[in-house]
Write a protein that holds these residues in place. Structure first.
Motif, PDB file in Angstrom:
ATOM      1  N   GLU A  28      -0.266  -3.592  -0.486  1.00  7.81           N
ATOM      2  CA  GLU A  28      -1.647  -4.205  -0.447  1.00  7.81           C
ATOM      3  C   GLU A  28      -2.480  -2.952  -0.318  1.00  7.81           C
ATOM      4  O   GLU A  28      -2.337  -2.066   0.370  1.00  7.81           O
ATOM      5  CB  GLU A  28      -1.730  -4.589   0.945  1.00  7.81           C
ATOM      6  N   HIS A  57       8.791  -8.119   4.403  1.00  9.12           N
ATOM      7  CA  HIS A  57       8.526  -8.884   5.491  1.00  9.12           C
ATOM      8  C   HIS A  57       9.429  -9.872   5.216  1.00  9.12           C
ATOM      9  O   HIS A  57       9.882 -10.431   4.099  1.00  9.12           O
ATOM     10  CB  HIS A  57       6.963  -9.374   5.369  1.00  9.12           C
ATOM     11  N   HIS A  84       6.333  -6.302  -0.679  1.00  2.99           N
ATOM     12  CA  HIS A  84       4.989  -6.096  -1.006  1.00  2.99           C
ATOM     13  C   HIS A  84       4.125  -4.903  -0.839  1.00  2.99           C
ATOM     14  O   HIS A  84       4.343  -4.155  -0.165  1.00  2.99           O
ATOM     15  CB  HIS A  84       4.106  -7.473  -0.974  1.00  2.99           C
TER      16      HIS A  84
HETATM   17 MN    MN Z   1       2.329  -6.419   4.297  1.00  2.00          MN
END
Ligand code: MN
Length: 291
Positions: A111, A67, A109
């Motif tokens: 999740e 991101h 990242h």
């Molecule tokens: Mn994300």
């Protein structure tokens, strides 16, 4: 003080999966007119309405992805999520907690449902909201704010219930999250028969998502469970009342009024900045994160 009128009541669109762990209804940007420009500074809102996941030894979720240019705010209503990123940040978002991740210049990242929760399985309910960053802050260093439920500012409304302030303020009481532009984010936890009056500055983009129960807005407009109500930017005040115990996520932010150039996981101001983001990503400038 004048009333913020209801502009739209949006039903949840058919759900889709993000990875294999998040079954979401997308509200922003969507086929209604809830696009990034109208909803400025909010650029994405995915809502995992209550959904049962069976127990598994292999936690479900979304693998490594980048991101840049904005913040992701994850609000856990039921279930637990574990995040990890290339800057060493992350952690477990427990039930009632919020994680405010500033991706800014860029992170990788992942999740996933938290391991122990995933083993048991259960009802999962979560919101992920993306808040755009002002142009001058898009390349600032990434950071995390892990906000436990106990750290939120509870504003007691007596027999009406209470307001749980995450960011910004309600009746002058401030929430713990720091933001790069004026953003108000709170849960109204109203009791049956309860009512709350909200006031946000003229011009702010304002919406409410009914997480639990059902509500009446401005004394006449009915908003069912899992629906989102968008208010006009004109006016300041609105009321929410309910005839059953309800939880309502209320968001209100000052529009950045800057060009928005989104592409996948990057949201920048210009096409050139998006090309730069891909170059930086492909040359390892977002760091490294193991799958
Ligand atoms: Mn994300």
């Amino acid at each position: 003080m004048s009333t913020k009128k209801v502009e739209l009541i949006a039903a949840p669109k058919p759900a889709h999966f993000v990875g294999d762990g998040f079954r979401v209804h997308n509200f922003i940007p969507s086929g209604y007119h809830l696009d990034m420009k109208r909803m400025d500074p909010f650029i994405m809102l995915d809502y995992n309405s209550k959904f049962h996941f069976s127990g598994t030894d292999t936690p479900r979720g979304v693998g490594v992805h980048p991101h840049r240019g904005f913040e992701t705010v994850t609000i856990a209503y039921q279930g637990r999520v574990e995040h990890g990123d290339s800057s060493g940040g992350g952690g477990i978002i427990g039930q009632g907690d919020v994680q405010w991740m500033t991706a800014a210049s860029g992170v990788l990242h992942k999740e996933f449902h938290e391991t122990e929760w995933a083993k048991e399985g259960g009802i999962f309910q979560m919101v992920q909201l993306w808040v755009n960053l002002p142009a001058k802050d898009k390349m600032s260093p990434p950071k995390y704010q892990a906000i436990k439920n106990s750290e939120m500012k509870n504003v007691d409304l007596g027999e009406n219930g209470f307001i749980e302030v995450i960011a910004g303020e309600f009746n002058g009481e401030k929430g713990p999250a720091t933001t790069f532009s004026p953003v108000n984010l709170m849960n109204a936890k109203l009791k049956s028969g309860g009512k709350a009056i909200f006031s946000f500055p003229e011009g702010f983009t304002t919406a409410a998502l009914v997480i639990e129960g059902k509500i009446i807005v401005n004394e006449k407009e009915k908003v069912p469970t899992d629906h989102l109500v968008l208010f006009g930017n004109e006016g300041e005040d609105f009321t929410i009342e309910t005839s059953e115990d309800s939880i309502v996520l209320v968001i209100s932010g000052k529009p950045l009024n800057e060009p928005i150039y989104p592409h996948g996981p990057f949201v920048m101001n210009t096409r050139e900045e998006i090309i730069q983001a891909f170059n930086d990503y492909n040359t390892g400038k977002f760091g490294y994160l193991e799958d």
